[in-house]
Design a protein around this motif. Structure first.
Motif, PDB file in Angstrom:
ATOM      1  N   ARG A   1      25.314  38.512  92.616  1.00 29.23           N
ATOM      2  CA  ARG A   1      26.594  38.448  93.327  1.00 29.23           C
ATOM      3  C   ARG A   1      27.698  38.876  92.362  1.00 29.23           C
ATOM      4  N   THR A   2      28.400  39.935  92.726  1.00 24.56           N
ATOM      5  CA  THR A   2      29.409  40.497  91.823  1.00 24.56           C
ATOM      6  C   THR A   2      30.727  40.809  92.532  1.00 24.56           C
ATOM      7  N   HIS A   3      30.777  40.656  93.836  1.00 26.66           N
ATOM      8  CA  HIS A   3      31.920  41.165  94.601  1.00 26.66           C
ATOM      9  C   HIS A   3      33.253  40.556  94.153  1.00 26.66           C
ATOM     10  N   ALA A   4      33.313  39.225  94.076  1.00 24.22           N
ATOM     11  CA  ALA A   4      34.582  38.561  93.742  1.00 24.22           C
ATOM     12  C   ALA A   4      35.020  38.902  92.319  1.00 24.22           C
ATOM     13  N   ALA A   5      34.054  38.989  91.402  1.00 25.11           N
ATOM     14  CA  ALA A   5      34.389  39.319  90.008  1.00 25.11           C
ATOM     15  C   ALA A   5      34.932  40.739  89.912  1.00 25.11           C
ATOM     16  N   VAL A   6      34.296  41.656  90.612  1.00 23.55           N
ATOM     17  CA  VAL A   6      34.743  43.061  90.579  1.00 23.55           C
ATOM     18  C   VAL A   6      36.147  43.180  91.173  1.00 23.55           C
TER      19      VAL A   6
ATOM     20  N   LEU B   1      33.230  32.459  86.024  1.00 19.36           N
ATOM     21  CA  LEU B   1      33.694  32.466  87.417  1.00 19.36           C
ATOM     22  C   LEU B   1      32.501  32.396  88.375  1.00 19.36           C
ATOM     23  N   HIS B   2      31.398  33.001  87.952  1.00 22.17           N
ATOM     24  CA  HIS B   2      30.180  33.040  88.771  1.00 22.17           C
ATOM     25  C   HIS B   2      30.472  33.502  90.202  1.00 22.17           C
ATOM     26  N   ASP B   3      31.305  34.524  90.268  1.00 21.92           N
ATOM     27  CA  ASP B   3      31.593  35.223  91.529  1.00 21.92           C
ATOM     28  C   ASP B   3      32.250  34.335  92.577  1.00 21.92           C
ATOM     29  N   MET B   4      32.903  33.266  92.154  1.00 18.84           N
ATOM     30  CA  MET B   4      33.611  32.426  93.120  1.00 18.84           C
ATOM     31  C   MET B   4      34.994  33.003  93.397  1.00 18.84           C
ATOM     32  N   SER B   5      35.575  32.575  94.503  1.00 14.87           N
ATOM     33  CA  SER B   5      36.895  33.085  94.869  1.00 14.87           C
ATOM     34  C   SER B   5      37.813  31.933  95.271  1.00 14.87           C
ATOM     35  N   TYR B   6      38.983  31.915  94.663  1.00 10.10           N
ATOM     36  CA  TYR B   6      40.020  30.939  95.011  1.00 10.10           C
ATOM     37  C   TYR B   6      40.980  31.611  95.982  1.00 10.10           C
ATOM     38  N   GLY B   7      40.804  31.328  97.257  1.00  7.67           N
ATOM     39  CA  GLY B   7      41.529  32.056  98.286  1.00  7.67           C
ATOM     40  C   GLY B   7      40.864  33.407  98.511  1.00  7.67           C
TER      41      GLY B   7
ATOM     42  N   VAL C   1      26.894  36.230  89.242  1.00  8.04           N
ATOM     43  CA  VAL C   1      25.667  35.428  89.296  1.00  8.04           C
ATOM     44  C   VAL C   1      24.490  36.385  89.129  1.00  8.04           C
ATOM     45  N   GLY C   2      23.760  36.224  88.042  1.00 10.83           N
ATOM     46  CA  GLY C   2      22.634  37.098  87.735  1.00 10.83           C
ATOM     47  C   GLY C   2      21.356  36.571  88.344  1.00 10.83           C
ATOM     48  N   SER C   3      21.246  36.679  89.653  1.00  6.76           N
ATOM     49  CA  SER C   3      20.053  36.175  90.335  1.00  6.76           C
ATOM     50  C   SER C   3      19.287  37.359  90.958  1.00  6.76           C
TER      51      SER C   3
ATOM     52  N   ASN D   1      30.078  39.905  77.747  1.00 11.37           N
ATOM     53  CA  ASN D   1      29.051  39.451  78.676  1.00 11.37           C
ATOM     54  C   ASN D   1      28.578  38.039  78.356  1.00 11.37           C
ATOM     55  N   GLY D   2      28.182  37.308  79.392  1.00 11.51           N
ATOM     56  CA  GLY D   2      27.484  36.037  79.233  1.00 11.51           C
ATOM     57  C   GLY D   2      26.004  36.245  79.508  1.00 11.51           C
ATOM     58  N   ASN D   3      25.275  35.161  79.582  1.00 11.07           N
ATOM     59  CA  ASN D   3      23.829  35.293  79.789  1.00 11.07           C
ATOM     60  C   ASN D   3      23.480  35.863  81.157  1.00 11.07           C
ATOM     61  N   HIS D   4      24.358  35.680  82.153  1.00  8.79           N
ATOM     62  CA  HIS D   4      24.045  36.227  83.477  1.00  8.79           C
ATOM     63  C   HIS D   4      24.147  37.753  83.500  1.00  8.79           C
ATOM     64  N   GLU D   5      25.208  38.303  82.887  1.00  8.10           N
ATOM     65  CA  GLU D   5      25.311  39.766  82.829  1.00  8.10           C
ATOM     66  C   GLU D   5      24.198  40.338  81.941  1.00  8.10           C
TER      67      GLU D   5
END
Ligand SMILES: [Fe+2]
Length: 265
Positions: free
Chosen positions: A70-75, A32-38, A64-66, A91-95
């Motif tokens: 960025r974690t808001h949308a995922a949380v 998802l990389h912290d994206m939001s649909y709506g 997004v592990g930068s 977990n993926g490589n970003h987490e």
């Protein structure tokens, strides 16, 4: 953000000769990389509700592990999902990056993981849990690959035995779902004994070339195997999602984001 599509797979699942008494569905989310649909992912949540899943599986890279994670949308998404469904997450490589390099990313992973666990997410860090749906017994495994497996230069090898050392061995008591972010190691996952692998990471190969497949992997390999779809090897299956989001290079051509739905028959 453009819409996503729903990709549906059907699986006849059994173990030890027994199978579910009635069909049911699960959904699989990845990248998802912290994206939001709506707003607060309301479109994604609505589509998940439309599918009436018995469980939600998450294949990693939801954030997004930068340097400024960025974690808001995922949380927020996990918060809503756990109100309705059992949620199993690897977990993926970003987490993984956030957790393994606290000197660089501070307590971002601790905050993220404690938050989603507090909602009831089953976060599997090289761990497993049992899940019963009707008469069907599952074991859900979350497998993490160390950082060197995500390097740009050369492929690091992996065996079923190495996976067994990291997470343990599957027994003949249930149907084994392995959440393994990186799809390149299907041979090892099958050798370990996964009945169904759920993977992502490649974002479908960024550009889908008709008749050929995904163009490029995050490690810059051209035409990577297993960039998207369902693959079968001697009875072992792997479903690779093209993911729901993107980061850094926000490019997808002929390659819409996808929500994966799996019907167990
Ligand atoms: Fe990834």
């Amino acid at each position: 953000m453009a819409d996503f599509k729903v990709t549906r797979y059907r699986i006849r699942a059994d173990y030890n000769g027994s199978r579910s008494d009635s069909p049911f569905s699960v959904v699989f989310l990845s990248d998802l990389h912290d994206m939001s649909y709506g707003r607060e992912n309301e479109k994604l949540l609505q589509e998940i509700r439309n599918q009436s899943p018995e469980a939600v599986f998450v294949g990693g890279d939801m954030i997004v592990g930068s340097r400024f994670p960025r974690t808001h949308a995922a949380v927020a998404l996990m918060d809503e999902l756990t109100k309705c469904y059992p949620v199993y997450c690897a977990n993926g490589n970003h987490e993984y990056r956030l957790r393994e390099q606290p000197e660089k990313y501070g307590d971002a992973y601790a905050v993220y993981s404690e938050m989603i666990r507090s909602f009831g997410v089953h976060l599997l860090e090289n761990e497993h849990e049992k899940l019963q749906i009707g008469r069907m017994r599952f074991t859900v495994w979350g497998f993490e690959l160390p950082r060197e497996y995500y390097g740009r230069w050369g492929r690091v090898s992996l065996s079923g035995e190495q996976i067994g050392k990291a997470v343990g061995r599957p027994e003949d008591d249930s149907f084994h779902i392995l959440l393994a972010h990186h799809p390149a190691y299907f041979d090892a996952y099958a050798d370990w004994g996964a009945d169904l692998v759920l993977a992502g990471h490649y974002h479908g190969g960024i550009v889908r070339v008709p008749g050929v497949g995904g163009l490029i992997s995050p490690q810059l390999q051209l035409f990577p195997a297993y960039s998207r779809g369902m693959f079968v090897k001697q009875g072992h299956r792997m479903i690779v999602s093209s993911g729901l989001g993107s980061h850094t290079v926000r490019l997808r051509i002929n390659n819409p984001p996808e929500l994966v739905v799996i019907d167990f028959l």
